[in-house]
Design a protein around this motif. Sequence first.
Motif, PDB file in Angstrom:
ATOM      1  N   GLY A  52     -25.183 -13.953 -30.565  1.00  8.87           N
ATOM      2  CA  GLY A  52     -23.898 -13.772 -29.992  1.00  8.87           C
ATOM      3  C   GLY A  52     -23.872 -13.147 -28.563  1.00  8.87           C
ATOM      4  O   GLY A  52     -23.261 -13.465 -27.580  1.00  8.87           O
ATOM      5  N   HIS A  53     -24.843 -12.270 -28.269  1.00  4.76           N
ATOM      6  CA  HIS A  53     -24.956 -11.425 -27.114  1.00  4.76           C
ATOM      7  C   HIS A  53     -25.643 -12.788 -26.196  1.00  4.76           C
ATOM      8  O   HIS A  53     -24.869 -12.730 -24.698  1.00  4.76           O
ATOM      9  CB  HIS A  53     -26.034 -10.446 -27.331  1.00  4.76           C
ATOM     10  N   GLU A  54     -26.415 -13.513 -26.516  1.00  7.97           N
ATOM     11  CA  GLU A  54     -26.953 -14.481 -25.701  1.00  7.97           C
ATOM     12  C   GLU A  54     -25.944 -15.547 -25.127  1.00  7.97           C
ATOM     13  O   GLU A  54     -25.841 -16.024 -23.822  1.00  7.97           O
ATOM     14  CB  GLU A  54     -28.004 -15.263 -26.241  1.00  7.97           C
TER      15      GLU A  54
ATOM     16  N   GLY B 283     -22.895 -15.116 -25.066  1.00  5.74           N
ATOM     17  CA  GLY B 283     -22.082 -14.269 -24.135  1.00  5.74           C
ATOM     18  C   GLY B 283     -22.361 -14.293 -22.580  1.00  5.74           C
ATOM     19  O   GLY B 283     -21.643 -14.345 -21.824  1.00  5.74           O
ATOM     20  N   HIS B 284     -23.855 -14.133 -22.606  1.00  8.59           N
ATOM     21  CA  HIS B 284     -24.317 -14.400 -21.025  1.00  8.59           C
ATOM     22  C   HIS B 284     -23.835 -15.941 -20.608  1.00  8.59           C
ATOM     23  O   HIS B 284     -23.375 -16.154 -19.505  1.00  8.59           O
ATOM     24  CB  HIS B 284     -25.625 -14.287 -21.188  1.00  8.59           C
ATOM     25  N   VAL B 285     -23.679 -16.786 -21.375  1.00 10.03           N
ATOM     26  CA  VAL B 285     -23.570 -18.197 -21.052  1.00 10.03           C
ATOM     27  C   VAL B 285     -22.056 -18.281 -20.640  1.00 10.03           C
ATOM     28  O   VAL B 285     -21.631 -18.757 -19.647  1.00 10.03           O
ATOM     29  CB  VAL B 285     -23.925 -19.224 -22.138  1.00 10.03           C
TER      30      VAL B 285
ATOM     31  N   PRO C  32     -34.016  -9.157 -14.321  1.00 10.79           N
ATOM     32  CA  PRO C  32     -33.045  -8.757 -15.565  1.00 10.79           C
ATOM     33  C   PRO C  32     -31.738  -8.836 -15.317  1.00 10.79           C
ATOM     34  O   PRO C  32     -31.228  -8.763 -14.099  1.00 10.79           O
ATOM     35  CB  PRO C  32     -33.653  -7.302 -15.711  1.00 10.79           C
ATOM     36  N   PHE C  33     -30.882  -8.972 -16.330  1.00 16.54           N
ATOM     37  CA  PHE C  33     -29.399  -9.072 -15.973  1.00 16.54           C
ATOM     38  C   PHE C  33     -29.182  -7.675 -15.538  1.00 16.54           C
ATOM     39  O   PHE C  33     -29.658  -6.581 -16.092  1.00 16.54           O
ATOM     40  CB  PHE C  33     -28.694  -9.417 -17.316  1.00 16.54           C
ATOM     41  N   GLY C  34     -27.918  -7.615 -14.914  1.00 20.76           N
ATOM     42  CA  GLY C  34     -27.463  -6.170 -14.581  1.00 20.76           C
ATOM     43  C   GLY C  34     -26.718  -5.550 -15.643  1.00 20.76           C
ATOM     44  O   GLY C  34     -26.231  -5.971 -16.576  1.00 20.76           O
TER      45      GLY C  34
ATOM     46  N   GLN D 209     -23.385  -7.068 -16.660  1.00 17.41           N
ATOM     47  CA  GLN D 209     -23.603  -8.260 -17.171  1.00 17.41           C
ATOM     48  C   GLN D 209     -23.969  -7.963 -18.669  1.00 17.41           C
ATOM     49  O   GLN D 209     -23.451  -8.613 -19.841  1.00 17.41           O
ATOM     50  CB  GLN D 209     -24.506  -9.123 -16.509  1.00 17.41           C
ATOM     51  N   GLU D 210     -24.774  -7.056 -18.771  1.00 12.90           N
ATOM     52  CA  GLU D 210     -25.284  -6.802 -20.172  1.00 12.90           C
ATOM     53  C   GLU D 210     -24.000  -6.066 -21.177  1.00 12.90           C
ATOM     54  O   GLU D 210     -23.793  -6.624 -22.202  1.00 12.90           O
ATOM     55  CB  GLU D 210     -26.436  -5.697 -20.167  1.00 12.90           C
ATOM     56  N   SER D 211     -23.274  -5.304 -20.385  1.00  9.82           N
ATOM     57  CA  SER D 211     -22.086  -4.833 -21.205  1.00  9.82           C
ATOM     58  C   SER D 211     -21.053  -5.981 -21.439  1.00  9.82           C
ATOM     59  O   SER D 211     -20.378  -5.922 -22.796  1.00  9.82           O
ATOM     60  CB  SER D 211     -21.298  -3.648 -20.351  1.00  9.82           C
TER      61      SER D 211
ATOM     62  N   THR E  86     -35.684  -8.597 -20.053  1.00  5.45           N
ATOM     63  CA  THR E  86     -34.685  -9.348 -19.149  1.00  5.45           C
ATOM     64  C   THR E  86     -33.187  -8.889 -19.515  1.00  5.45           C
ATOM     65  O   THR E  86     -32.400  -9.113 -18.856  1.00  5.45           O
ATOM     66  CB  THR E  86     -34.823 -11.114 -19.489  1.00  5.45           C
ATOM     67  N   HIS E  87     -33.223  -8.059 -20.777  1.00  8.93           N
ATOM     68  CA  HIS E  87     -31.812  -7.507 -21.169  1.00  8.93           C
ATOM     69  C   HIS E  87     -32.201  -6.166 -21.363  1.00  8.93           C
ATOM     70  O   HIS E  87     -32.222  -5.662 -22.507  1.00  8.93           O
ATOM     71  CB  HIS E  87     -31.324  -8.328 -22.478  1.00  8.93           C
ATOM     72  N   PRO E  88     -32.100  -5.426 -20.344  1.00  9.65           N
ATOM     73  CA  PRO E  88     -32.345  -3.846 -20.131  1.00  9.65           C
ATOM     74  C   PRO E  88     -31.312  -3.295 -21.078  1.00  9.65           C
ATOM     75  O   PRO E  88     -30.128  -3.372 -20.968  1.00  9.65           O
ATOM     76  CB  PRO E  88     -32.563  -3.488 -18.746  1.00  9.65           C
TER      77      PRO E  88
HETATM   78 ZN    ZN Z   1     -28.243  -9.507 -22.225  1.00  7.33          ZN
END
Ligand code: ZN
Length: 272
Positions: free
Chosen positions: A127-129, A131-133, A185-187, A190-192, A234-236
């Motif tokens: 789901g998180h992945e 979300g990035h898309v 890495p995503f920022g 973006q992670e949130s 990549t997803h800190p």
């Molecule tokens: Zn991520």
Amino acid sequence: MKHGIVALMLLGLSGCLATSPTGRNQLMMFSAEQMRQLGSESFAQIKQQEPISQDAAVVAYVQCVADALTQPSLLQAIDPSQQERWQLVVFESDQVNAFALPGGYIGVYRGLLKAAQTPDQLAAVIGHEIGHVLANHGNEQVSRGQATNVGLQMIDVALGASGTGNREMIMAGLGLGAQVGIMLPFGRQQESESDVIGLELMARAGFDPAAAIALWQNMAQVSGGGGQPEFLSTHPSHSNRIAELSRRQAEAQQWYQQAQQQGQRPNCKVPN
Ligand SMILES: [Zn+2]
């Protein structure tokens, strides 16, 4: 006439300011179609690089979770423009890693199941992945590369199947840094954002959103054993992540209850 051409060129190069699903301004220089193409090319590349799992039970399990999360009605509730028919590949690799790409491609590395130990936890990662898309983070990342002049022809080169250096930069921009050895890495924002979208998606699909917290705790634990999971490179993670996910549980639990009442009860069996 001449002015028209100049205007068109400026338009083409300046990209567009868009708004992410959580209301953040984004600079995106590529069209949805270009991003789909980049996603498709990158997916093909990874499939050549990594052995694809032939373990039917593992594949069926991960597919079951991915199918529940990628139901068109669910994705369209978050992003009305979503029309992809999502594909999944499970890679036979110890990497603790997963990705999703524009165009509707999901890759899960078998090693991820060390951290994502239940269907709900696996749904939290996928789901998180997704979300990035849905939030177009790949477009933002690749556009940033473009803006810092990594190369205006980057796209053409990538699509022309030459110039592996640029191809790898693009793949890194799509969140595939661990695979190509270029860490981009995503920022944190973006992670949130992906956490928020992923939590909603998993809950609406009938997965217990509380598992998102356990998942990130497991990720931290896996990295405690020496060697950071590829996923975290990549997803800190940041210290507030679990607090944020906890704060959003009440709302997410409501979606989860609703989903269950509507018969969304994915029954994905963890393989032995
Ligand atoms: Zn991520």
